[in-house]
Design a protein around this motif. Sequence first.
Motif, PDB file in Angstrom:
ATOM      1  N   VAL A  92       0.836  -1.226  -0.004  1.00  0.00           N
ATOM      2  CA  VAL A  92       0.134  -0.008  -0.063  1.00  0.00           C
ATOM      3  C   VAL A  92       0.865   1.246  -0.192  1.00  0.00           C
ATOM      4  CG1 VAL A  92      -1.660   1.353   1.232  1.00  0.00           C
ATOM      5  CG2 VAL A  92      -1.826  -1.144   1.193  1.00  0.00           C
ATOM      6  N   TYR A  93       0.812   2.148  -0.893  1.00  0.00           N
ATOM      7  CA  TYR A  93       1.466   3.153  -1.255  1.00  0.00           C
ATOM      8  C   TYR A  93       0.833   4.400  -0.558  1.00  0.00           C
ATOM      9  CZ  TYR A  93       4.956   0.822  -4.073  1.00  0.00           C
ATOM     10  OH  TYR A  93       5.952   0.049  -4.400  1.00  0.00           O
ATOM     11  N   TYR A  94       1.756   5.366   0.256  1.00  0.00           N
ATOM     12  CA  TYR A  94       0.830   6.378   0.788  1.00  0.00           C
ATOM     13  C   TYR A  94       1.693   7.598   0.512  1.00  0.00           C
ATOM     14  CZ  TYR A  94      -1.054   3.201   4.219  1.00  0.00           C
ATOM     15  OH  TYR A  94      -1.911   2.124   4.657  1.00  0.00           O
ATOM     16  N   CYS A  95       0.772   8.606   0.343  1.00  0.00           N
ATOM     17  CA  CYS A  95       1.333  10.104   0.245  1.00  0.00           C
ATOM     18  C   CYS A  95       1.317  10.848   1.525  1.00  0.00           C
ATOM     19  CB  CYS A  95       0.629  10.620  -0.901  1.00  0.00           C
ATOM     20  SG  CYS A  95       1.068  12.361  -1.032  1.00  0.00           S
ATOM     21  N   ALA A  96       2.369  11.499   1.718  1.00  0.00           N
ATOM     22  CA  ALA A  96       2.522  12.455   2.895  1.00  0.00           C
ATOM     23  C   ALA A  96       3.059  13.894   2.427  1.00  0.00           C
ATOM     24  CB  ALA A  96       3.346  11.787   4.126  1.00  0.00           C
ATOM     25  N   ALA A  97       2.427  14.605   3.465  1.00  0.00           N
ATOM     26  CA  ALA A  97       2.940  16.129   3.139  1.00  0.00           C
ATOM     27  C   ALA A  97       3.403  16.853   4.506  1.00  0.00           C
ATOM     28  CB  ALA A  97       1.764  16.802   2.413  1.00  0.00           C
ATOM     29  N   THR A  98       4.122  17.832   4.277  1.00  0.00           N
ATOM     30  CA  THR A  98       4.848  18.720   5.430  1.00  0.00           C
ATOM     31  C   THR A  98       5.092  19.842   4.917  1.00  0.00           C
ATOM     32  OG1 THR A  98       5.757  18.516   7.486  1.00  0.00           O
ATOM     33  CG2 THR A  98       7.163  17.761   5.550  1.00  0.00           C
ATOM     34  N   GLN A  99       5.134  20.932   5.368  1.00  0.00           N
ATOM     35  CA  GLN A  99       5.486  22.344   5.161  1.00  0.00           C
ATOM     36  C   GLN A  99       7.184  22.290   5.335  1.00  0.00           C
ATOM     37  OE1 GLN A  99       3.823  25.684   7.156  1.00  0.00           O
ATOM     38  NE2 GLN A  99       2.058  25.526   6.248  1.00  0.00           N
ATOM     39  N   GLY A 100       7.625  23.229   4.236  1.00  0.00           N
ATOM     40  CA  GLY A 100       9.212  23.312   4.174  1.00  0.00           C
ATOM     41  C   GLY A 100       9.768  22.135   3.486  1.00  0.00           C
ATOM     42  N   SER A 101      10.919  22.061   3.701  1.00  0.00           N
ATOM     43  CA  SER A 101      11.974  21.289   2.920  1.00  0.00           C
ATOM     44  C   SER A 101      12.458  20.207   3.862  1.00  0.00           C
ATOM     45  CB  SER A 101      13.212  22.188   2.502  1.00  0.00           C
ATOM     46  OG  SER A 101      13.017  22.779   1.238  1.00  0.00           O
ATOM     47  N   VAL A 102      12.117  18.862   3.495  1.00  0.00           N
ATOM     48  CA  VAL A 102      12.377  17.883   4.557  1.00  0.00           C
ATOM     49  C   VAL A 102      13.476  17.174   3.845  1.00  0.00           C
ATOM     50  CG1 VAL A 102      11.443  15.615   5.045  1.00  0.00           C
ATOM     51  CG2 VAL A 102       9.960  17.376   5.417  1.00  0.00           C
ATOM     52  N   TYR A 103      14.457  16.431   4.416  1.00  0.00           N
ATOM     53  CA  TYR A 103      15.588  15.862   4.100  1.00  0.00           C
ATOM     54  C   TYR A 103      15.705  14.481   4.724  1.00  0.00           C
ATOM     55  CZ  TYR A 103      17.409  19.890   1.673  1.00  0.00           C
ATOM     56  OH  TYR A 103      17.295  21.268   0.899  1.00  0.00           O
ATOM     57  N   ARG A 105      13.935  10.899   6.345  1.00  0.00           N
ATOM     58  CA  ARG A 105      13.147   9.670   5.677  1.00  0.00           C
ATOM     59  C   ARG A 105      12.130   9.043   6.590  1.00  0.00           C
ATOM     60  NH1 ARG A 105      18.046   6.965   2.102  1.00  0.00           N
ATOM     61  NH2 ARG A 105      18.792   8.889   0.937  1.00  0.00           N
ATOM     62  N   THR A 106      11.829   9.755   7.913  1.00  0.00           N
ATOM     63  CA  THR A 106      11.065   9.201   8.543  1.00  0.00           C
ATOM     64  C   THR A 106       9.765   9.739   8.774  1.00  0.00           C
ATOM     65  OG1 THR A 106      11.919  10.723  10.352  1.00  0.00           O
ATOM     66  CG2 THR A 106      13.215   8.486  10.290  1.00  0.00           C
ATOM     67  N   THR A 107       8.731   8.891   9.266  1.00  0.00           N
ATOM     68  CA  THR A 107       7.185   8.997   9.060  1.00  0.00           C
ATOM     69  C   THR A 107       6.856  10.299   9.921  1.00  0.00           C
ATOM     70  OG1 THR A 107       6.721   7.686  11.020  1.00  0.00           O
ATOM     71  CG2 THR A 107       6.498   6.852   8.688  1.00  0.00           C
ATOM     72  N   ASP A 108       7.780  10.457  11.050  1.00  0.00           N
ATOM     73  CA  ASP A 108       7.357  11.674  12.032  1.00  0.00           C
ATOM     74  C   ASP A 108       7.724  12.953  11.308  1.00  0.00           C
ATOM     75  OD1 ASP A 108      10.222  12.622  13.666  1.00  0.00           O
ATOM     76  OD2 ASP A 108      10.165  10.613  12.314  1.00  0.00           O
ATOM     77  N   LEU A 109       8.423  13.124  10.294  1.00  0.00           N
ATOM     78  CA  LEU A 109       8.394  14.341   9.642  1.00  0.00           C
ATOM     79  C   LEU A 109       7.223  14.811   8.858  1.00  0.00           C
ATOM     80  CD1 LEU A 109      12.138  13.652   8.444  1.00  0.00           C
ATOM     81  CD2 LEU A 109      11.535  15.136  10.297  1.00  0.00           C
ATOM     82  N   PHE A 110       6.444  14.143   8.530  1.00  0.00           N
ATOM     83  CA  PHE A 110       5.430  14.344   7.710  1.00  0.00           C
ATOM     84  C   PHE A 110       3.989  14.397   8.479  1.00  0.00           C
ATOM     85  CE2 PHE A 110       7.286  13.921   3.508  1.00  0.00           C
ATOM     86  CZ  PHE A 110       8.401  13.410   3.767  1.00  0.00           C
ATOM     87  N   ASP A 111       3.498  15.592   8.291  1.00  0.00           N
ATOM     88  CA  ASP A 111       1.983  15.806   9.265  1.00  0.00           C
ATOM     89  C   ASP A 111       0.878  15.082   8.675  1.00  0.00           C
ATOM     90  OD1 ASP A 111       3.807  18.932   9.438  1.00  0.00           O
ATOM     91  OD2 ASP A 111       3.795  17.300  10.882  1.00  0.00           O
ATOM     92  N   ASN A 112       0.803  15.294   7.367  1.00  0.00           N
ATOM     93  CA  ASN A 112      -0.560  15.032   6.607  1.00  0.00           C
ATOM     94  C   ASN A 112      -0.476  13.761   5.794  1.00  0.00           C
ATOM     95  OD1 ASN A 112      -1.806  17.796   7.314  1.00  0.00           O
ATOM     96  ND2 ASN A 112      -0.172  18.237   6.383  1.00  0.00           N
ATOM     97  N   TRP A 113      -1.321  12.755   5.997  1.00  0.00           N
ATOM     98  CA  TRP A 113      -1.216  11.609   5.456  1.00  0.00           C
ATOM     99  C   TRP A 113      -2.650  11.358   4.500  1.00  0.00           C
ATOM    100  CZ3 TRP A 113       3.085   8.161   5.619  1.00  0.00           C
ATOM    101  CH2 TRP A 113       4.215   8.563   6.412  1.00  0.00           C
ATOM    102  N   GLY A 114      -2.297  10.304   3.411  1.00  0.00           N
ATOM    103  CA  GLY A 114      -3.539   9.966   2.679  1.00  0.00           C
ATOM    104  C   GLY A 114      -3.997   8.445   3.205  1.00  0.00           C
TER     105      GLY A 114
END
Length: 123
Positions: A92-103, A105-114
């Motif tokens: 299952v492939y999930y898209c995730a978004a967060t403000q600003g530049s992310v470098y 690779r961990t899930t906690d860096l992203f705030d909004n998930w599909g």
Amino acid sequence: QVQVVESGGGLVQAGGSLRLSCAATGPTFSRYSLGWFRQAPGAGLEWVTTIRPISGTDYSDSVKGRFTIARDDAKNTVYLQMNSLKPEDTAVYYCAATQGSVYGRTTDLFDNWGQGTQVTVSS
């Protein structure tokens, strides 16, 4: 905050291609980093790729050279072109978004998930 919705999953034979889409709502999409993660049966979430605002991409070693992430800020959409698919790409492939530049690779860096979209690659 943006909300994201994935689409484009399906069943494909090994060696085939699929293109996933991640459509986002919100007026400041261009300022967000978007990432793709995947979860295979019985496994945890695995980071796949990230695209930062304007430009800048990272890929996991397992997909480098086969997958390409791209964004169309005018359409508030990120695409994941997946070529030379292998059975081990099944997940299952999930898209995730967060403000600003992310470098990272961990899930906690992203705030909004599909909700995710299923990709199945048959051998």
